[in-house]
Design a protein around this motif. Structure first.
Motif, short mmCIF file in Angstrom:
data_model
loop_
_atom_site.label_atom_id
_atom_site.label_comp_id
_atom_site.label_asym_id
_atom_site.label_seq_id
_atom_site.Cartn_x
_atom_site.Cartn_y
_atom_site.Cartn_z
N UNK A 14 0.68 -1.29 -0.30
CA UNK A 14 0.24 0.12 -0.15
C UNK A 14 0.97 1.54 0.06
N UNK A 15 1.10 2.26 -0.48
CA UNK A 15 1.15 3.43 -0.63
C UNK A 15 0.60 4.45 0.59
N UNK A 16 -0.97 4.15 0.65
CA UNK A 16 -1.15 4.96 2.36
C UNK A 16 -1.64 4.68 3.55
N UNK A 17 -1.07 4.86 4.10
CA UNK A 17 -0.78 4.85 6.37
C UNK A 17 -2.73 4.61 6.44
N UNK A 18 -3.57 4.61 5.47
CA UNK A 18 -5.47 4.75 6.05
C UNK A 18 -5.57 3.05 4.80
N UNK A 19 -4.53 2.72 4.43
CA UNK A 19 -5.27 1.71 3.21
C UNK A 19 -4.46 0.63 4.13
#
Length: 440
Positions: A108-113
């Motif tokens: 993932x490139x996003x902390x929330x994903x």
């Protein structure tokens, strides 16, 4: 259709061609004598990324065939996912690989994903992911999972921006106020809001626009009229400001004049007070001779004003001020004229009559004029007085009707009284008449 030539050192030497791999097949020349040719075929390597090696053994000699593997790749069952503000737990995407031995990862490139399962796999498989709630932003966001070189895109909407206000409303004083503050708490750090007023007397003085948490300051003008309500709208939420009517004190008249007699008990002046119900009223008096109280202390009520009983004759003027917070002061003028107590005076102080000739009795009153009543008192009613009623000063005519009287000395009196309160006591004037014998 691959071929390999076979050269034998003897024309009668018999040989065979044998493969050690199923994917490597002798299609012609599997056996021969002397010189010859072996034809073979190589099956496609479509299910592995690893290369492979096969061998043909031809007449004791080895012929090696090497074949490369496929370029590993995957296809995804979904290309994207649109997620609500609340997020998602246990989202899945299927991974189909073109090679059973192709190893891949999911990043993932996003902390929330977050990849919660299937972060690495070989061949086909499944990736499980979670999307955190987007609770602090009105803006949408996009994250990507890179799975075996393929991109899986996740988009998530932002919250609907809103604010809460503290306090939620305000009751302003009639006199107005400035520098009041409202704490604005936004549900998103990037929610932009404005503060506006719908009333000219309710003014935003600071924080007319903001983003995220903040504060709004405002002022309320003094109210010179009736009760009113204004609204500040902050980030779509109403903030009500109420302001009561300007308080007032009401009296029927503000000027009172009375005339009293010195030394007499005087009834107090009682004045009804109206105005704003429940309004506390205080009284200020600028003279010592006037005692003033405000009954009940709040409106409606009454004002009681009593002059001192020790006032000497003269003119007395006092000012009574009625005060209440926020109301215009009321000035009440009280004017008392104190007169001397009247005192009857009669001249002469005694009368002696001669027959039917009348005499004059002068009656006056010191201090002021009063109404009088004159009465003649005698046995047999021989004494009379005119005028019996009137106003001092007056000349009364006193007469004796002695025609029927026997010779002798007769006495009577003239009594003068007043019906006015404080008008003074009665006065009595003795009257004598002498009646002589006939012919004397």
């Amino acid at each position: 259709g691959g071929t390999v030539g076979v050269a034998s050192n003897a024309t009668d030497f018999g040989w065979t061609a044998v493969s050690d791999a199923a994917w490597l097949t002798v299609t012609a020349g599997a056996a021969g004598t002397g010189n010859g040719t072996v034809t073979y075929s190589v099956a496609a390597n479509g299910t592995a990324v690893a290369s492979r090696t096969g061998r043909l053994t031809i007449g004791g000699q080895t012929f090696t065939v090497t074949q490369g593997g496929v370029t590993g790749s995957v296809t995804l069952s979904l290309a994207s996912d649109a997620v609500g503000v609340a997020g998602r737990v246990g989202g899945t995407v299927g991974v189909a690989s073109n090679a059973t031995d192709f190893g891949w990862t999911a990043v993932s490139d996003a902390a929330w994903l977050t990849v919660t399962a299937g972060a690495a796999g070989t061949g086909s498989g499944t990736v499980t992911y979670s999307v955190a709630a987007n609770a602090t932003s009105v803006a949408g966001r996009t994250g990507r999972l890179t799975i075996g070189g393929q991109i899986f895109t996740v988009t998530q909407g932002g919250v609907t921006g809103s604010v809460t206000l503290s306090p939620a409303a305000y009751a302003a004083p009639v006199a107005g106020v400035s520098g009041r503050s409202i704490t604005v708490t936004a549900n998103a750090t990037d929610f932009a809001w404005t503060a506006t007023s719908n009333a000219s007397w309710l003014t935003v003085t600071g924080g007319a626009a903001g983003t995220g948490n903040g504060a709004v300051t405002y002022s309320v003008a003094a109210n010179a009229g009736g009760e009113r309500t204004g609204t500040l709208t902050i980030g779509g939420r109403p903030f009500a400001v109420t302001q009561g009517a300007k308080p007032e004190i009401l009296v029927a008249t503000t000027r009172f004049e009375r005339t009293v007699v010195a030394g007499e008990r005087t009834a107090p002046l009682v004045v009804a007070l109206g105005g704003t119900p429940g309004l506390p009223v205080t009284v200020r008096v600028d003279v010592a001779w006037l005692e003033v109280t405000a009954g009940a202390g709040t409106l409606p009520g009454r004002l009681v004003m009593t002059p001192s009983a020790q006032l000497r004759p003269g003119l007395y003027v006092g000012l009574v001020t009625l005060l209440a917070e926020g109301a215009e002061p009321i000035l009440v003028t009280v004017r008392y004229t104190v007169t001397e107590a009247p005192q009857f005076v009669a001249l002469p102080t005694a009368l002696e009559l001669d027959g039917g000739t009348p005499q004059t009795l002068y009656v006056t009153s010191r201090g002021r004029q009063v109404r009088y009543a004159a009465e003649a008192v005698s046995d047999g009613g021989w004494l009379s007085v005119t005028a019996e009623n009137g106003t001092t000063p007056v000349n009364l005519q006193v007469r004796a009707n002695s025609f029927f009287l026997k010779p002798g000395v007769y006495t009577g009196m003239i009594r003068v009284t007043t019906p006015e309160a404080g008008g003074g006591g009665p006065i009595v004037v003795p009257v004598t008449v002498r009646v002589g014998a006939v012919g004397q």
